[in-house]
Design a protein around this motif. Structure first.
Motif, mmCIF file in Angstrom:
data_model
loop_
_atom_site.group_PDB
_atom_site.id
_atom_site.type_symbol
_atom_site.label_atom_id
_atom_site.label_comp_id
_atom_site.label_asym_id
_atom_site.label_seq_id
_atom_site.Cartn_x
_atom_site.Cartn_y
_atom_site.Cartn_z
ATOM 1 N N MET A 114 0.833 -1.213 0.000
ATOM 2 C CA MET A 114 0.000 0.000 0.000
ATOM 3 C C MET A 114 0.867 1.262 0.000
ATOM 4 N N LYS A 135 -3.618 -5.639 -4.816
ATOM 5 C CA LYS A 135 -4.999 -6.121 -4.792
ATOM 6 C C LYS A 135 -5.052 -7.601 -4.400
ATOM 7 N N VAL A 267 -5.469 6.177 -0.085
ATOM 8 C CA VAL A 267 -5.400 4.757 -0.433
ATOM 9 C C VAL A 267 -4.531 3.998 0.571
ATOM 10 N N HIS A 270 -6.851 3.604 3.641
ATOM 11 C CA HIS A 270 -7.850 2.550 3.419
ATOM 12 C C HIS A 270 -7.203 1.166 3.458
ATOM 13 N N GLY A 271 -6.131 1.014 2.688
ATOM 14 C CA GLY A 271 -5.519 -0.300 2.515
ATOM 15 C C GLY A 271 -4.940 -0.881 3.787
ATOM 16 N N THR A 291 -10.596 1.175 -1.114
ATOM 17 C CA THR A 291 -9.211 1.071 -1.591
ATOM 18 C C THR A 291 -9.159 0.877 -3.099
ATOM 19 N N GLU A 294 -10.225 4.026 -4.966
ATOM 20 C CA GLU A 294 -9.214 5.079 -4.902
ATOM 21 C C GLU A 294 -8.051 4.779 -5.846
#
Length: 317
Positions: A114, A135, A267, A270-271, A291, A294
């Motif tokens: 991230m 991802k 991001v 979030h991640g 995530t 974004e």
């Protein structure tokens, strides 16, 4: 093509991309080595199969990373020893302890990836590949949390004490993450509103207008979630923005880089929150959705900024 054998002149790497490729291979080699060892102590057959499948994923990723390091003449870390099958007593470590160790390896990998995406890519293909790894890492963490919860092999954080009666279970730290994300949204909405009145590029202005609407929708969703759990909302900023007579105070390039940095920080926020949301699976999926969205918006933002010559050029490796 990223996975052809020859690196062309246009395929140059910057110092950030080269390091994240190298670091990702190091992390996979270490994970492969330790997971092979830990597998020898596992009692549960289903868990042993789960580890085998995870090892296959890591090995496939490691092979691709090794190819890229060779392609771009980056000195590789020593490979991990493979298939360390030894005779051990399964009483030394229990399956829950092994699962806890594996989750920590996965969390660390996810958080590093991230943070690794906070760059302006020189090589878009490599950047996209790192995004693909990120991802996959997120999905791996999410699936493993689901798995160990079903096995009852994970510690659940303290519940939020002041939730409205009849609401879903939620941990206190998750309430903070929702609240912190909402504060972050309020700040980003206000900054974008202020900056947008100084923008002269019409396409960029349209992008900011669309971005504000996305931020407002996300803020509304976060507000609804917090209210559902009985949480008092933070006070938002006023939305009135006076148009300046002189737009020379901030130029488009400066505004672009300020907004982009905020998106990159978002991001990462979030991640890295995903692996902390254990109790409520729906809210963990929410952070995953935020995530991925974004990341898609950042990709569009960077491509437009590059086309306008607004991005900073990271030093070449």
């Amino acid at each position: 093509m990223l996975f052809n054998n020859k690196a062309e002149a246009v395929d140059k790497l910057n110092v950030k991309s080269s390091h994240i490729l190298w670091r990702s291979l190091v992390d996979r080699n270490i994970s492969i080595e330790h997971f092979h060892v830990l597998k020898n102590f596992v009692y549960d057959k289903d868990f042993k199969d789960y580890i085998e499948n995870t090892l296959k994923e890591y090995k496939s990723e490691a092979d691709k990373l090794q190819f890229l390091l060779n392609k771009y003449s980056i000195v590789s870390p020593d490979p991990s020893p493979r298939n360390q099958n030894v005779q051990v007593s399964s009483e030394i470590l229990n399956d829950q302890s092994i699962a806890e160790v594996m989750l920590r390896f996965m969390r660390l990998d996810n958080n590093i990836l991230m943070l690794g995406l906070k760059e302006i890519p020189t090589n878009q293909d490599v950047y996209d590949f790192v995004g693909h790894l990120a991802k996959k890492s997120i999905k791996r963490v999410d699936a493993f949390i689901d798995y160990v919860k079903k096995k009852k092999w994970i510690y659940l954080p303290p519940k939020y004490r002041h939730a409205n009666p009849g609401t879903e279970e939620v941990a206190g730290d998750t309430i903070y993450l929702l609240w912190d994300h909402l504060v972050f949204r309020y700040t980003n909405i206000r900054l974008t509103q202020i900056f947008s009145v100084y923008v002269t590029d019409q396409v960029f202005n349209a992008m900011l207008t669309a971005g504000i609407k996305i931020l407002q929708r996300e803020a509304k969703y976060l507000e609804d979630k917090l209210l559902y759990f009985g949480v008092t909302l933070p006070k938002p900023y006023p939305s009135e923005t006076v148009k300046p007579q002189d737009k020379d105070m901030f130029d488009d390039r400066f505004i672009f880089n300020q907004i982009l940095r905020g998106m990159q920080d978002a991001v990462a926020l979030h991640g890295t929150s995903i692996s902390e949301v254990i109790t409520n699976d729906k809210l963990r999926k929410l952070f995953i959705k935020l995530t991925f969205r974004e990341l898609s918006l950042i990709d569009k933002m960077i491509k437009y900024g590059k086309s306008q010559g607004w991005t900073f050029i990271t030093p070449e490796f």
